[in-house]
Design a protein around this motif. Structure first.
Motif, mmCIF file in Angstrom:
data_model
loop_
_atom_site.group_PDB
_atom_site.id
_atom_site.type_symbol
_atom_site.label_atom_id
_atom_site.label_comp_id
_atom_site.label_asym_id
_atom_site.label_seq_id
_atom_site.Cartn_x
_atom_site.Cartn_y
_atom_site.Cartn_z
ATOM 1 N N GLU A 238 41.926 4.474 -0.166
ATOM 2 C CA GLU A 238 42.533 4.117 -1.093
ATOM 3 C C GLU A 238 43.729 4.879 -1.194
ATOM 4 O O GLU A 238 44.360 4.682 -2.321
ATOM 5 N N ARG A 282 51.356 -7.174 3.032
ATOM 6 C CA ARG A 282 52.198 -6.893 1.788
ATOM 7 C C ARG A 282 51.105 -7.084 0.339
ATOM 8 O O ARG A 282 51.010 -6.153 -0.358
ATOM 9 N N GLU A 283 50.057 -7.775 0.584
ATOM 10 C CA GLU A 283 49.050 -8.133 -0.357
ATOM 11 C C GLU A 283 48.213 -6.795 -0.511
ATOM 12 O O GLU A 283 47.725 -6.360 -1.211
ATOM 13 N N GLN A 284 47.929 -6.243 0.829
ATOM 14 C CA GLN A 284 47.172 -5.264 0.741
ATOM 15 C C GLN A 284 47.774 -4.014 0.075
ATOM 16 O O GLN A 284 47.272 -2.910 -0.480
ATOM 17 N N ARG A 286 50.191 -4.223 -2.036
ATOM 18 C CA ARG A 286 50.089 -4.607 -3.472
ATOM 19 C C ARG A 286 48.955 -3.967 -4.289
ATOM 20 O O ARG A 286 48.859 -3.518 -5.420
ATOM 21 N N THR A 287 47.762 -4.556 -3.569
ATOM 22 C CA THR A 287 46.516 -4.148 -4.347
ATOM 23 C C THR A 287 46.385 -2.788 -4.193
ATOM 24 O O THR A 287 45.914 -2.101 -5.277
ATOM 25 N N ALA A 288 46.838 -2.037 -3.460
ATOM 26 C CA ALA A 288 46.544 -0.558 -3.273
ATOM 27 C C ALA A 288 47.187 0.279 -4.287
ATOM 28 O O ALA A 288 46.964 0.933 -4.921
ATOM 29 N N THR A 289 48.467 -0.258 -4.524
ATOM 30 C CA THR A 289 49.501 0.414 -5.386
ATOM 31 C C THR A 289 49.222 0.097 -6.974
ATOM 32 O O THR A 289 49.658 0.925 -7.829
ATOM 33 N N ALA A 290 48.534 -1.011 -7.059
ATOM 34 C CA ALA A 290 48.076 -1.449 -8.681
ATOM 35 C C ALA A 290 46.916 -0.714 -8.829
ATOM 36 O O ALA A 290 46.350 -0.916 -10.015
ATOM 37 N N ALA A 291 46.152 -0.291 -7.861
ATOM 38 C CA ALA A 291 44.713 0.463 -8.143
ATOM 39 C C ALA A 291 44.940 1.580 -9.134
ATOM 40 O O ALA A 291 46.124 2.346 -9.077
#
Length: 291
Positions: A238, A282-284, A286-291
């Motif tokens: 995470e 990039r997508e991974q 983006r998902t991690a920073t948005a969590a």
């Protein structure tokens, strides 16, 4: 802003700040002195024996050899970093280094002969190398071995100066481990005979470097003997996200993400450093920073 005085840098930290210019300067000066020294001694032998070679010929022999060696230094630095020799793998590395010594000698001889042919052609002469590769290899293999020992010894010294990280392991007795071995919260760093702990959360990013993973912590770099994939499997998923084949970042330490053409990006940190982020990650990220 803190008013605490900044402690003076140690001699080791001052050296590490200028190590790259020192390293480049070392090889430039070493090869220059080698060319000058070998040219002088060869000229003295030629004069003593009355062989009749011109001064420019002797200079071309020795300077071409030194110049070819200098051109091959980056390849040697990369090779020894990519396949380092340790006490537990030297027998597996031996065939690799034996083959590399032959390839290195072939490249050295090829560059050297090419330079000599150009110099001779400029003087209206023809340089003939002949069947002397075995003779040159017997000389080159000693130089190759010397460079390998020098680079490994120097890297060991640098790791001692900057500190070398390791994972905390469970004790030998039956007492509970100091840290969870599968998911370590801290790393042990040995530096100049001292040991201290680095929290995993303090790691800003990790960069692959051959068989090592360099931990970047508050402006300092601590090499850990591990591949990036092995280390990633043991860190908190995470917090630590792969953004590039050579880079792993702590998402809590990211200052900004700069989009680039083609779908790639650049990840910036508070200390001003930045690492690339490839399009496939990039997508991974983006998902991690948005969590």
């Amino acid at each position: 802003m803190s008013d605490r005085p900044v402690p003076p840098r140690s001699g080791a930290e001052r050296y590490l700040a200028i190590r790259r210019p020192v390293e480049v300067g070392y090889w430039l000066i070493t090869c220059l002195l080698s060319a000058v020294g070998n040219t002088t001694t060869t000229w003295m032998d030629v004069e003593r024996l009355g062989l009749g070679f011109a001064a420019w010929e002797i200079a071309s022999w020795e300077s071409s050899s030194a110049a070819a060696l200098l051109l091959l230094v980056p390849a040697m630095v990369w090779f020894t970093a990519r396949w380092p020799v340790h006490l537990d793998n030297w027998h597996r590395r031996l065939p690799v280094y034996a083959l590399a010594s032959v390839i290195w000698s072939m490249l050295h001889v090829g560059l050297m002969v090419g330079m000599r042919k150009l110099v001779y052609a400029w003087h209206g002469e023809v340089y003939v190398f002949g069947d002397a590769f075995v003779y040159e290899y017997l000389k080159d293999v000693r130089t190759f071995l010397g460079i390998v020992v020098l680079l490994h010894g120097y890297r060991l010294l640098v790791r001692r100066l900057q500190g070398e990280a390791s994972l905390l392991v469970a004790p030998d007795d039956d007492s509970p481990p100091v840290e969870p071995v599968e998911r370590p919260a801290r790393f042990l760093v040995r530096k100049l005979g001292r040991e201290f702990l680095v929290a995993a959360d303090d790691i800003e990013r990790v960069q692959a470097s051959g068989n090592y993973a360099n931990l970047h912590v508050r402006g300092k770099v601590y090499p850990l003997r591990s591949t990036l994939a092995e280390l990633q499997a043991r860190l908190d998923p995470e917090r630590f996200v792969r953004v590039h084949r050579s880079h792993l970042v702590n998402v809590t330490r990211i200052a900004s993400i700069e989009p680039l053409d083609g779908g790639d990006a650049r990840v910036h940190f508070d200390d001003g450093s930045a690492v690339p982020c490839s399009r496939r990650h990039r997508e991974q990220l983006r998902t991690a920073t948005a969590a």
